[in-house]
Design a protein around this motif. Structure first.
Motif, PDB file in Angstrom:
ATOM      1  N   VAL A 706       0.828  -1.203   0.000  1.00 16.39           N
ATOM      2  CA  VAL A 706       0.000   0.000   0.000  1.00 16.39           C
ATOM      3  C   VAL A 706       0.865   1.256   0.000  1.00 16.39           C
ATOM      4  O   VAL A 706       0.587   2.221  -0.716  1.00 16.39           O
ATOM      5  CB  VAL A 706      -0.956  -0.012   1.211  1.00 16.39           C
ATOM      6  CG1 VAL A 706      -1.772   1.280   1.257  1.00 16.39           C
ATOM      7  CG2 VAL A 706      -1.880  -1.216   1.143  1.00 16.39           C
ATOM      8  N   THR A 707       1.941   1.234   0.806  1.00 19.47           N
ATOM      9  CA  THR A 707       2.814   2.415   0.871  1.00 19.47           C
ATOM     10  C   THR A 707       3.395   2.748  -0.500  1.00 19.47           C
ATOM     11  O   THR A 707       3.382   3.914  -0.942  1.00 19.47           O
ATOM     12  CB  THR A 707       3.958   2.161   1.872  1.00 19.47           C
ATOM     13  OG1 THR A 707       3.411   1.910   3.167  1.00 19.47           O
ATOM     14  CG2 THR A 707       4.893   3.365   1.948  1.00 19.47           C
ATOM     15  N   MET A 708       3.880   1.742  -1.194  1.00 12.11           N
ATOM     16  CA  MET A 708       4.509   2.007  -2.497  1.00 12.11           C
ATOM     17  C   MET A 708       3.478   2.409  -3.538  1.00 12.11           C
ATOM     18  O   MET A 708       3.755   3.250  -4.416  1.00 12.11           O
ATOM     19  CB  MET A 708       5.292   0.778  -2.944  1.00 12.11           C
ATOM     20  CG  MET A 708       6.484   0.473  -2.033  1.00 12.11           C
ATOM     21  SD  MET A 708       7.508  -0.878  -2.628  1.00 12.11           S
ATOM     22  CE  MET A 708       8.225  -0.153  -4.099  1.00 12.11           C
ATOM     23  N   ALA A 709       2.274   1.838  -3.478  1.00 10.20           N
ATOM     24  CA  ALA A 709       1.233   2.264  -4.413  1.00 10.20           C
ATOM     25  C   ALA A 709       0.880   3.730  -4.189  1.00 10.20           C
ATOM     26  O   ALA A 709       0.663   4.491  -5.145  1.00 10.20           O
ATOM     27  CB  ALA A 709       0.000   1.380  -4.246  1.00 10.20           C
ATOM     28  N   GLN A 710       0.833   4.153  -2.939  1.00 12.03           N
ATOM     29  CA  GLN A 710       0.543   5.552  -2.635  1.00 12.03           C
ATOM     30  C   GLN A 710       1.695   6.470  -3.059  1.00 12.03           C
ATOM     31  O   GLN A 710       1.454   7.579  -3.536  1.00 12.03           O
ATOM     32  CB  GLN A 710       0.286   5.707  -1.135  1.00 12.03           C
ATOM     33  CG  GLN A 710      -1.024   5.092  -0.666  1.00 12.03           C
ATOM     34  CD  GLN A 710      -2.228   5.870  -1.165  1.00 12.03           C
ATOM     35  OE1 GLN A 710      -2.469   7.001  -0.779  1.00 12.03           O
ATOM     36  NE2 GLN A 710      -2.980   5.251  -2.064  1.00 12.03           N
ATOM     37  N   ALA A 724      -1.261   3.687   4.487  1.00  7.05           N
ATOM     38  CA  ALA A 724      -1.029   2.255   4.688  1.00  7.05           C
ATOM     39  C   ALA A 724      -1.439   1.835   6.103  1.00  7.05           C
ATOM     40  O   ALA A 724      -1.992   0.749   6.302  1.00  7.05           O
ATOM     41  CB  ALA A 724       0.439   1.912   4.438  1.00  7.05           C
ATOM     42  N   LEU A 725      -1.166   2.729   7.072  1.00  5.46           N
ATOM     43  CA  LEU A 725      -1.568   2.424   8.454  1.00  5.46           C
ATOM     44  C   LEU A 725      -3.088   2.329   8.565  1.00  5.46           C
ATOM     45  O   LEU A 725      -3.625   1.432   9.215  1.00  5.46           O
ATOM     46  CB  LEU A 725      -1.051   3.502   9.401  1.00  5.46           C
ATOM     47  CG  LEU A 725       0.441   3.497   9.726  1.00  5.46           C
ATOM     48  CD1 LEU A 725       0.790   4.682  10.618  1.00  5.46           C
ATOM     49  CD2 LEU A 725       0.844   2.201  10.405  1.00  5.46           C
ATOM     50  N   LEU A 726      -3.791   3.264   7.912  1.00  6.30           N
ATOM     51  CA  LEU A 726      -5.244   3.259   7.998  1.00  6.30           C
ATOM     52  C   LEU A 726      -5.846   2.047   7.303  1.00  6.30           C
ATOM     53  O   LEU A 726      -6.852   1.498   7.750  1.00  6.30           O
ATOM     54  CB  LEU A 726      -5.821   4.547   7.396  1.00  6.30           C
ATOM     55  CG  LEU A 726      -5.481   5.864   8.106  1.00  6.30           C
ATOM     56  CD1 LEU A 726      -6.172   7.024   7.414  1.00  6.30           C
ATOM     57  CD2 LEU A 726      -5.879   5.800   9.566  1.00  6.30           C
ATOM     58  N   PHE A 727      -5.229   1.635   6.195  1.00  5.59           N
ATOM     59  CA  PHE A 727      -5.824   0.569   5.393  1.00  5.59           C
ATOM     60  C   PHE A 727      -5.413  -0.817   5.863  1.00  5.59           C
ATOM     61  O   PHE A 727      -6.248  -1.707   6.043  1.00  5.59           O
ATOM     62  CB  PHE A 727      -5.439   0.764   3.924  1.00  5.59           C
ATOM     63  CG  PHE A 727      -6.168  -0.181   3.001  1.00  5.59           C
ATOM     64  CD1 PHE A 727      -7.547  -0.137   2.898  1.00  5.59           C
ATOM     65  CD2 PHE A 727      -5.474  -1.112   2.258  1.00  5.59           C
ATOM     66  CE1 PHE A 727      -8.227  -1.010   2.064  1.00  5.59           C
ATOM     67  CE2 PHE A 727      -6.144  -1.988   1.426  1.00  5.59           C
ATOM     68  CZ  PHE A 727      -7.525  -1.936   1.316  1.00  5.59           C
ATOM     69  N   THR A 728      -4.122  -1.065   6.092  1.00  6.71           N
ATOM     70  CA  THR A 728      -3.662  -2.406   6.494  1.00  6.71           C
ATOM     71  C   THR A 728      -2.938  -2.410   7.833  1.00  6.71           C
ATOM     72  O   THR A 728      -2.843  -3.452   8.479  1.00  6.71           O
ATOM     73  CB  THR A 728      -2.704  -2.992   5.430  1.00  6.71           C
ATOM     74  OG1 THR A 728      -1.559  -2.145   5.316  1.00  6.71           O
ATOM     75  CG2 THR A 728      -3.386  -3.125   4.090  1.00  6.71           C
ATOM     76  N   GLY A 729      -2.404  -1.270   8.236  1.00  8.43           N
ATOM     77  CA  GLY A 729      -1.588  -1.233   9.456  1.00  8.43           C
ATOM     78  C   GLY A 729      -2.361  -1.586  10.701  1.00  8.43           C
ATOM     79  O   GLY A 729      -1.857  -2.288  11.592  1.00  8.43           O
ATOM     80  N   LYS A 730      -3.617  -1.116  10.798  1.00  9.76           N
ATOM     81  CA  LYS A 730      -4.418  -1.423  11.981  1.00  9.76           C
ATOM     82  C   LYS A 730      -4.614  -2.927  12.122  1.00  9.76           C
ATOM     83  O   LYS A 730      -4.567  -3.475  13.234  1.00  9.76           O
ATOM     84  CB  LYS A 730      -5.770  -0.710  11.891  1.00  9.76           C
ATOM     85  CG  LYS A 730      -5.686   0.803  11.993  1.00  9.76           C
ATOM     86  CD  LYS A 730      -7.055   1.431  12.032  1.00  9.76           C
ATOM     87  CE  LYS A 730      -7.789   1.285  10.706  1.00  9.76           C
ATOM     88  NZ  LYS A 730      -9.094   1.978  10.709  1.00  9.76           N
ATOM     89  N   VAL A 731      -4.831  -3.585  10.996  1.00  9.78           N
ATOM     90  CA  VAL A 731      -5.051  -5.034  11.046  1.00  9.78           C
ATOM     91  C   VAL A 731      -3.746  -5.770  11.327  1.00  9.78           C
ATOM     92  O   VAL A 731      -3.741  -6.804  11.992  1.00  9.78           O
ATOM     93  CB  VAL A 731      -5.690  -5.523   9.729  1.00  9.78           C
ATOM     94  CG1 VAL A 731      -5.962  -7.013   9.791  1.00  9.78           C
ATOM     95  CG2 VAL A 731      -6.977  -4.769   9.463  1.00  9.78           C
ATOM     96  N   MET A 810      -8.311   2.536  -7.034  1.00  8.79           N
ATOM     97  CA  MET A 810      -8.884   1.504  -6.171  1.00  8.79           C
ATOM     98  C   MET A 810      -7.974   1.146  -5.023  1.00  8.79           C
ATOM     99  O   MET A 810      -8.421   0.663  -3.991  1.00  8.79           O
ATOM    100  CB  MET A 810      -9.178   0.239  -6.996  1.00  8.79           C
ATOM    101  CG  MET A 810     -10.340   0.409  -7.946  1.00  8.79           C
ATOM    102  SD  MET A 810     -10.703  -1.135  -8.776  1.00  8.79           S
ATOM    103  CE  MET A 810      -9.225  -1.364  -9.748  1.00  8.79           C
ATOM    104  N   THR A 811      -6.675   1.346  -5.194  1.00  6.68           N
ATOM    105  CA  THR A 811      -5.738   0.969  -4.150  1.00  6.68           C
ATOM    106  C   THR A 811      -5.781   1.970  -3.009  1.00  6.68           C
ATOM    107  O   THR A 811      -5.412   3.123  -3.172  1.00  6.68           O
ATOM    108  CB  THR A 811      -4.307   0.899  -4.709  1.00  6.68           C
ATOM    109  OG1 THR A 811      -4.298  -0.019  -5.789  1.00  6.68           O
ATOM    110  CG2 THR A 811      -3.334   0.427  -3.661  1.00  6.68           C
ATOM    111  N   CYS A 812      -6.238   1.477  -1.864  1.00  2.14           N
ATOM    112  CA  CYS A 812      -6.356   2.326  -0.674  1.00  2.14           C
ATOM    113  C   CYS A 812      -7.128   3.614  -0.981  1.00  2.14           C
ATOM    114  O   CYS A 812      -6.607   4.718  -0.863  1.00  2.14           O
ATOM    115  CB  CYS A 812      -4.986   2.673  -0.111  1.00  2.14           C
ATOM    116  SG  CYS A 812      -5.037   3.374   1.538  1.00  2.14           S
ATOM    117  N   ALA A 813      -8.356   3.444  -1.463  1.00  3.80           N
ATOM    118  CA  ALA A 813      -9.182   4.582  -1.866  1.00  3.80           C
ATOM    119  C   ALA A 813      -9.313   5.596  -0.739  1.00  3.80           C
ATOM    120  O   ALA A 813      -9.510   5.253   0.411  1.00  3.80           O
ATOM    121  CB  ALA A 813     -10.556   4.096  -2.290  1.00  3.80           C
ATOM    122  N   THR A 814      -9.186   6.841  -1.093  1.00  2.35           N
ATOM    123  CA  THR A 814      -9.318   7.931  -0.133  1.00  2.35           C
ATOM    124  C   THR A 814     -10.639   8.647  -0.394  1.00  2.35           C
ATOM    125  O   THR A 814     -11.296   8.426  -1.412  1.00  2.35           O
ATOM    126  CB  THR A 814      -8.154   8.921  -0.291  1.00  2.35           C
ATOM    127  OG1 THR A 814      -8.217   9.447  -1.613  1.00  2.35           O
ATOM    128  CG2 THR A 814      -6.829   8.247  -0.081  1.00  2.35           C
TER     129      THR A 814
END
Length: 820
Positions: A706-710, A724-731, A810-814
């Motif tokens: 996610v970080t690199m896509a952003q 990345a933290l909001l999308f996958t980091g919490k999990v 679509m990747t980590c939609a904001t």
């Protein structure tokens, strides 16, 4: 110049089902068929899982191709008392063995053991077996006979004769205790019973416990040691471990629900992970495998890995639904975003297990196969089935809105959560430098400590069980009561046919025996050469001046003719030198083995060769050597495979370094922890060392993808990492903490190595999570930070695969790209 990102469809009506990859279209355009097929497979494999048995095999725990084991197997039929066996000490707590009642109990117990299935009756030995004999010097020459005198009737005269026979038998310290308060029944075992069935150690151990209970009621104390009894105790402990598995499932369920507040998605994540376990357990009996105490951890690890990946899929769908997407569209977009990262992570997990196949120990190879099957099942159940099921059920509207609480607060201009603010600091130079410096210091300190890591067991008795377990208390009793330890290393001396009694050969054996007795850890030895010394002194009125090894071939031939067959074989082309060790610690075994190998290099001839090794300690020495050779080779292979997979996923050597360096730190610190816990590298711990690398890469792949896509989308490192933290980091944090809590409960296991594994795995889960949260952004600051605002370094951009703008959207939609 990039075009504006395409809008994301919210409903199936405006979503093109022909979009996405071929795999995505094949799966989601035929969702019902996929669910039906998975249900049928689950039912069939669930039925197969009911046939799974829990057992162990002595032969599977030894490295069959090692030269030591090859030597042992070559002469196994001609060696006495050096294979798989149990020793049963029968003690008289109210007196000595010279008690008619005690001897009657001993006789009846010996007879019952003789008839148990799987017992090698020809080699069984006790005071009551005819093979237990005495030899003495009288005025008429050498005489001998069975230790139990002919016509024994329990009278004082018979008991006096028995005491005389025992004194002349050489069995004091062997099967007769030094204090004469107990005797040993030696019970060698066959790999298969008389009907050709594989020996069931669980059933055999139950027989032993039944006999212990029966005869303890008659006033004797019974102590049992040996591989079969150890496995029986481990299997009993494994049944307790199953309760810990259930507890871990409950903890994971509660933690995921606490995070989501959604019953349906929580149950689906847990169910999908449990389905993978069912598939794994169903495949094992289908392929002819059984579960053993060493592989009992694998189902939990499969469940743990499944929870990690399942939570990521659930979180992605939940966030997309919260942004207003239809549940089917959300499921497809989440599949599209995370399938490659999840597949790469699972392949890394599978590689972590598969590299164990290089270890020449069957029980580890079967563990590797079982784990690989479980990981393969996860590809279907958690990467495919779970998103499809969630596309039907959706998630709770409240839970979906709750998953975007932080994102919504950001859009409203609220301050970031303190934890996100803290973690974001590691994308800045100051804290990134601190983190990397601290990691280097920890790595150097951990490496220094890890150099003290030993190979093999570090404790006396059975380190698989706790020191106060009944088995280890029985081992302590044996060691205290008998001069001959159960840790026996046997050296085989191969000679020409009929040449076992030649002076030159026995003189070398005598020299080696004397040298070994000087080594620390060697308590006693026994051989044909030592018997000659004793017999010469005995024939000379016991004068110690004649305790000598004389170059008299006639004398050697005479003594050999009456010697026990355990010292040489019927063809007189094999001598056995028994070395009784104080313990089976790695240092003790290494010291003795190195000395024997050096002696063999200097004294082997074309006709006479000194061969290692038989006996429990000899087999363990061979196992230690195999484990030592495989240890570094295994780590090299697993890291090599993970590097390749990470490079395929990221197409950037810089990103590979960012992902791999935290794993290397975890490996070093885990080895340092093993030193602190007093654990050695052995059959039970070797798989966990490889596992830490395979599972640890999961966190890095999800955060970095996610970080690199952003970063490619134009974000700076701070913003990219925050997304990345909001999308996958919490999990990632959720699964790391959840899995650590689940395995740390194992400290209450009666099986010590599983308790140790619980601590080690908990450390790895937590430290890999911390590495992903702290070290990845810190390393990214130095390796992935854009040279100019809004972009990666030119080399990193050039190395990354090109994606369509719609996929970036679509990747980590904001909020700005989701039409909110």
């Amino acid at each position: 110049m990039k075009s504006a990102p395409l809008p994301i469809a919210k409903t199936p009506d405006i979503f093109d089902p022909r979009s996405g990859s071929l795999i995505e279209r094949a799966l989601f355009n035929h969702r019902l068929l996929v669910v039906i097929l998975c249900a049928v497979v689950t039912a069939l494999l669930g039925w197969q899982a009911t046939k799974l048995s829990l057992n162990a095999s002595f032969e599977k725990t030894i490295p069959a191709q090692h030269p030591y084991i090859q030597n042992y197997l070559q002469f196994q039929g001609e060696l006495t008392g050096l294979g798989n066996a149990v020793r049963i000490a029968v003690a008289n707590p109210h007196g000595t063995l010279y008690d008619p009642t005690y001897l009657d109990v001993l006789r009846r117990l010996s007879d019952e053991l003789f008839l148990l299935p799987g017992v090698d009756r020809m080699q069984m030995k006790s005071l009551w077996t005819p093979s237990t004999r005495w030899v003495g010097v009288t005025e008429e020459g050498l005489e001998g006979g069975p230790v139990i005198p002919d016509g024994y009737d329990g009278s004082p005269a018979s008991l006096e004769q028995l005491a005389s026979n025992i004194a002349r038998s050489g069995e004091v310290g062997q099967i007769v205790a030094l204090d004469a308060k107990s005797t040993v029944i030696y019970v060698p075992l066959l790999a298969r019973d008389t009907q050709g069935h594989t020996l069931s150690y669980a059933a055999f151990a139950k027989h032993l416990e039944a006999l212990r209970t029966k005869y303890a009621a008659e006033g004797v104390e019974i102590h049992i040691t040996g591989f079969a009894k150890l496995v029986g105790d481990l299997i009993d402990g494994v049944r307790v471990v199953l309760m810990f598995f259930a507890l871990a499932v409950m903890i994971a369920t509660v933690m995921v629900f606490w995070y989501t507040r959604c019953v349906r998605s929580t149950l689906l994540v847990v169910t999908a992970s449990l389905i993978a376990v069912v598939w794994q357990l169903g495949f094992l009996p289908t392929l002819g495998y059984v579960l053993d105490p060493y592989s009992i951890l694998v189902p939990f690890l499969v469940f743990a890995i499944g929870m990690s990946h399942g939570a990521q899929k659930m979180n992605g769908i939940m966030q997309d639904v919260g942004r207003g997407m239809n549940k089917l569209v959300a499921a497809r977009f989440t599949f599209r975003r995370l399938f490659l990262a999840g597949l790469t992570a699972l392949l890394a997990d599978a590689v972590g297990f598969a590299v164990l196949l290089v270890i020449d120990i069957q029980v580890i190879r079967e563990l590797a196969v079982a784990a690989s099957i479980g990981v393969a099942a996860l590809i279907f159940t958690n990467l495919i089935l779970l998103p499809i099921l969630l596309s039907y059920t959706g998630v709770s509207a409240k839970a979906a809105a709750r998953s975007l609480r932080t994102e919504t607060a950001d859009a409203a201009g609220a301050a970031k959560h303190p934890l996100w603010i803290f973690l974001d600091r590691f994308t800045q130079r100051r804290m990134a430098t601190v983190a990397v410096t601290a990691a280097v210091v920890l790595g150097l300190a951990g490496f220094t400590i890890s150099t003290q890591l030993k190979i093999g067991d570090l404790d006396p008795g059975a380190p698989e069980l706790r020191p106060d377990s009944r088995y280890n208390l029985d081992v302590a009793f044996m060691n205290a009561s008998y001069g001959a330890s159960s840790d026996v290393l046997a050296i085989m001396v191969r000679t020409p046919e009929g040449g076992c009694a030649h002076y030159d050969t026995l003189n070398k054996v005598d020299a080696l025996e004397w040298q070994l007795r000087q080594l620390d850890g060697v308590e006693a030895t026994n051989s044909l050469a030592l018997l000659n010394r004793r017999m010469l002194a005995g024939l000379s009125e016991g004068n110690p001046k004649w305790y000598e090894f004389l170059p008299n071939q006639d004398m050697l031939n005479t003594v050999t003719a009456g010697a026990p067959r355990g010292l040489y074989n019927d063809s007189c082309n094999l001598l056995t030198l028994y070395v009784y060790l104080r313990d089976h610690k790695a240092d003790t075994l290494t010291r003795v083995v190195d000395h024997v190998e050096a002696f063999a290099r200097n004294n082997d001839t074309k006709e006479v060769k000194f061969l290692l090794a038989a006996g429990a300690a000899g087999i363990e020495a061979a196992t230690n050597i195999v484990v030592k050779d495989a240890w570094r080779q295994m780590l090299f292979l697993v890291y090599g495979a993970v590097v390749v997979l990470a490079f395929i996923a990221f197409r950037s050597w810089r990103a590979v370094l960012v992902a791999i360096l935290p794993l290397m730190l975890t490996s070093v610190l885990a080895e340092a922890l093993m030193v602190a816990l007093g654990m050695g590298v052995k059959v039970a711990t070797l798989p966990v060392i490889a596992l830490g690398v395979g599972i640890g890469i999961d966190y890095a792949l999800y955060i970095l993808s996610v970080t690199m896509a952003q970063l490619r989308a134009g974000k700076n490192l701070s913003e990219a990492y925050y997304r990345a933290l909001l999308f996958t980091g919490k999990v990632v944090m959720l699964t790391g903490v959840t899995l650590a809590i689940g395995v740390v409960t194992w400290v209450g296991s009666p099986i010590k190595f599983q308790a140790d594994m619980g601590l080690l795995l908990a450390f790895m889960f937590l430290w890999n999570m911390l590495g992903a949260m702290i070290l990845i952004p810190a390393l990214a600051h130095f390796l992935l930070k854009p040279k100019s605002p809004g972009g990666l370094t030119s080399a990193a951009v050039a190395s990354m695969p090109v994606k369509a703008d719609s996929e970036l959207a679509m990747t980590c939609a904001t909020p700005s790209t989701s039409g909110r």
